[in-house]
Design a protein around this motif. Structure first.
Motif, PDB file in Angstrom:
ATOM      1  N   ALA A   1       0.826  -1.124  -0.089  1.00 41.07           N
ATOM      2  CA  ALA A   1       0.106  -0.023  -0.009  1.00 41.07           C
ATOM      3  C   ALA A   1       0.905   1.480  -0.021  1.00 41.07           C
ATOM      4  CB  ALA A   1      -0.736   0.068   1.154  1.00 41.07           C
ATOM      5  N   ASP A   2       1.620   1.218   0.991  1.00 40.58           N
ATOM      6  CA  ASP A   2       2.707   2.533   0.730  1.00 40.58           C
ATOM      7  C   ASP A   2       3.492   2.807  -0.379  1.00 40.58           C
ATOM      8  OD1 ASP A   2       2.390   2.796   3.640  1.00 40.58           O
ATOM      9  OD2 ASP A   2       3.993   1.896   4.296  1.00 40.58           O
ATOM     10  N   TYR A   3       3.821   1.699  -1.271  1.00 42.14           N
ATOM     11  CA  TYR A   3       4.432   1.826  -2.597  1.00 42.14           C
ATOM     12  C   TYR A   3       3.581   2.599  -3.664  1.00 42.14           C
ATOM     13  CZ  TYR A   3       6.284   0.560  -7.210  1.00 42.14           C
ATOM     14  OH  TYR A   3       6.713   0.477  -8.358  1.00 42.14           O
ATOM     15  N   TYR A   4       2.253   1.923  -3.747  1.00 39.69           N
ATOM     16  CA  TYR A   4       1.330   2.220  -4.537  1.00 39.69           C
ATOM     17  C   TYR A   4       0.823   3.891  -4.273  1.00 39.69           C
ATOM     18  CZ  TYR A   4       1.141  -2.553  -6.383  1.00 39.69           C
ATOM     19  OH  TYR A   4       1.418  -3.775  -6.722  1.00 39.69           O
ATOM     20  N   ARG A   5       0.666   3.969  -3.210  1.00 37.81           N
ATOM     21  CA  ARG A   5       0.193   5.353  -2.540  1.00 37.81           C
ATOM     22  C   ARG A   5       1.304   6.572  -2.517  1.00 37.81           C
ATOM     23  NH1 ARG A   5      -1.006   4.008   2.501  1.00 37.81           N
ATOM     24  NH2 ARG A   5      -3.116   3.039   1.825  1.00 37.81           N
ATOM     25  N   SER A   6       2.255   5.961  -2.570  1.00 40.99           N
ATOM     26  CA  SER A   6       3.693   6.989  -2.943  1.00 40.99           C
ATOM     27  C   SER A   6       3.367   7.471  -4.240  1.00 40.99           C
ATOM     28  CB  SER A   6       4.756   6.468  -2.624  1.00 40.99           C
ATOM     29  OG  SER A   6       6.032   7.260  -2.960  1.00 40.99           O
ATOM     30  N   LEU A   7       3.307   6.394  -5.117  1.00 41.29           N
ATOM     31  CA  LEU A   7       3.343   6.675  -6.699  1.00 41.29           C
ATOM     32  C   LEU A   7       1.903   7.498  -7.053  1.00 41.29           C
ATOM     33  CD1 LEU A   7       4.184   3.091  -8.173  1.00 41.29           C
ATOM     34  CD2 LEU A   7       5.633   5.532  -8.019  1.00 41.29           C
ATOM     35  N   ALA A   8       0.780   7.110  -6.293  1.00 43.05           N
ATOM     36  CA  ALA A   8      -0.429   7.926  -6.486  1.00 43.05           C
ATOM     37  C   ALA A   8      -0.145   9.257  -6.399  1.00 43.05           C
ATOM     38  CB  ALA A   8      -1.397   7.304  -5.871  1.00 43.05           C
ATOM     39  N   LYS A   9       0.415   9.534  -5.047  1.00 44.04           N
ATOM     40  CA  LYS A   9       0.876  11.098  -4.646  1.00 44.04           C
ATOM     41  C   LYS A   9       1.629  11.695  -5.612  1.00 44.04           C
ATOM     42  CE  LYS A   9      -0.277  10.167   0.340  1.00 44.04           C
ATOM     43  NZ  LYS A   9       0.505  10.191   1.450  1.00 44.04           N
ATOM     44  N   LYS A  10       2.735  11.150  -6.217  1.00 39.40           N
ATOM     45  CA  LYS A  10       3.550  11.573  -7.072  1.00 39.40           C
ATOM     46  C   LYS A  10       2.901  12.131  -8.524  1.00 39.40           C
ATOM     47  CE  LYS A  10       7.573   9.537  -5.241  1.00 39.40           C
ATOM     48  NZ  LYS A  10       8.712   8.510  -5.263  1.00 39.40           N
ATOM     49  N   LEU A  11       2.059  11.024  -8.888  1.00 32.08           N
ATOM     50  CA  LEU A  11       1.441  11.422 -10.035  1.00 32.08           C
ATOM     51  C   LEU A  11       0.309  12.410 -10.003  1.00 32.08           C
ATOM     52  CD1 LEU A  11       0.451  10.523 -13.128  1.00 32.08           C
ATOM     53  CD2 LEU A  11      -0.606   8.697 -12.405  1.00 32.08           C
ATOM     54  N   SER A  12      -0.436  12.324  -8.746  1.00 33.98           N
ATOM     55  CA  SER A  12      -1.630  13.310  -8.709  1.00 33.98           C
ATOM     56  C   SER A  12      -0.716  14.581  -8.502  1.00 33.98           C
ATOM     57  CB  SER A  12      -2.350  12.993  -7.195  1.00 33.98           C
ATOM     58  OG  SER A  12      -2.820  13.900  -6.893  1.00 33.98           O
TER      59      SER A  12
END
Length: 381
Positions: free
Chosen positions: A161-172
């Motif tokens: 979850a931390d990995y995907y959430r980190s990517l989501a925040k960067k893309l966002s």
């Protein structure tokens, strides 16, 4: 001769019963239908340029010798893989292959395209030297789909979850930095649209995704997504009010307080100002939102479609058919929407648009096939 005649009649009856049984099983067993369609789609359209990467082929007639990848299709591929994973038909590794391909094909911004972003290059293909190349510039819809899929992946696989959430925040963060107009408070159609561009106030109606914006606001903690949601939904409501049909155009010019359909060939085709192959996704994007504005837009559209003898592939905003044929690209989003609103006066559409599942999934049209699979996985539960 009589024996031969009756024999052939008997064989014909057996064949008819057999085919009828297959069709009955197909239409009455949603799990079978969903899994079969997903497997067919995955086998037909998903390509693996490397063992750890995947993309969805969008080329004409699904040509595997000359494949074309789009950020839009990458987002859809990730979304479908999440839906399949929830049913046990896809794995985290399947999803990660899509993630890896996206990360390997990010776009660059700046005068010399020197600054890397987490936005995806909008298209990749083989050039005349048979080199796999990526076009510069992004397409906002693809980036938002990818972001949504990452947010969902964080929930689907808690261990990463931390990995995907980190990517989501960067893309966002990059979407809001490079694909956002602070004057209209709406998303632009890509990072190539700057304040000096004639398309600075252009909105693609299918980019209005209230449920997705809400999800991204929750995942990233960035309240600007709620600002985007309010602004873009308000503009969609403006467009819906302008015609008795409730239909909206593929693209619209917007200000902070108004919206109007564009004219033909403003950006893409002669149907830019019609309900065509972009706007056809709007019912799907409104369907699961609990925002009253989204539901108002959706119900007005569904009311129009429910009074049509059959739904065709495109309409003028006044409700005139642009063509006489049907298309799954238009019917699948309507089925998706109605499946979330049963018993609200539109059940005739649930029955009539179900025709998209009565025939084998096309292996020659990425858009038709992909929207059909989404409708099957989300609408046949």
């Amino acid at each position: 001769m009589k024996l031969n005649k009756y024999t052939w009649i008997f064989v014909g009856l057996i064949a008819a019963v057999y085919l009828g049984t297959l069709l009955w099983v197909r239409l009455t067993n949603p799990v079978y239908l969903q899994q079969n369609m997903y497997r067919t789609w995955e086998k037909s359209y998903v390509m693996h340029p490397r063992a750890d990467q995947s993309f969805v082929n969008t080329s004409t007639n699904n040509n595997h010798q000359k494949p074309v990848a789009l950020s839009e299709s990458q987002g859809y591929g990730m979304w479908i893989t999440i839906m399949a994973a929830k049913k046990g038909w896809a794995s985290r590794q399947d999803f990660d292959r899509f993630v890896n391909y996206w990360l390997a094909h990010r776009d660059y911004v700046g005068d010399q395209h020197q600054t890397p972003t987490y936005l995806m290059s909008w298209r990749q293909y083989y050039n005349r030297h048979h080199q796999w190349v990526a076009d510069v510039n992004s397409a906002t819809d693809g980036d938002v789909y990818i972001d949504m899929a990452l947010a969902q992946a964080a929930r689907q696989w808690p261990s990463k979850a931390d990995y995907y959430r980190s990517l989501a925040k960067k893309l966002s963060s990059d979407i809001l930095a490079y694909e956002y107009n602070p004057q209209t408070r709406a998303l632009t159609v890509g990072d190539w649209v700057t304040k000096d561009s004639p398309y600075w106030r252009l909105m693609r109606t299918s980019d209005v995704m209230p449920f997705v914006f809400k999800t991204l606001a929750e995942t990233t903690g960035d309240s600007r997504w709620q600002t985007v949601n309010n602004a873009m939904l308000d503009r969609l409501v403006d467009l819906s009010r302008q015609h008795q049909t409730g239909l909206v155009s593929d693209f619209a010019w917007i200000t902070r307080n108004s919206a109007k359909p564009v004219k033909p060939k403003t950006i893409s085709t002669k149907q830019d100002g019609s309900y065509d192959f972009n706007a056809c996704r709007v019912p799907m994007m409104m369907a699961v939102s609990d925002d009253p504005r989204a539901q108002k837009v959706l119900r007005k559209m569904l009311r129009f479609f429910s009074h049509q003898q059959y739904v065709t592939a495109g309409y003028s905003l006044s409700g005139k058919r642009l063509v006489k044929y049907q298309s799954a690209s238009f019917s699948a989003p309507i089925f998706f929407a109605v499946s979330h609103h049963r018993g609200e006066g539109f059940d005739n559409l649930f029955d009539s648009q179900k025709y998209i599942f009565s025939r084998p999934l096309t292996r020659k049209n990425y858009y038709d096939a992909t929207l059909t699979v989404i409708a099957a996985l989300e609408g046949l539960n």
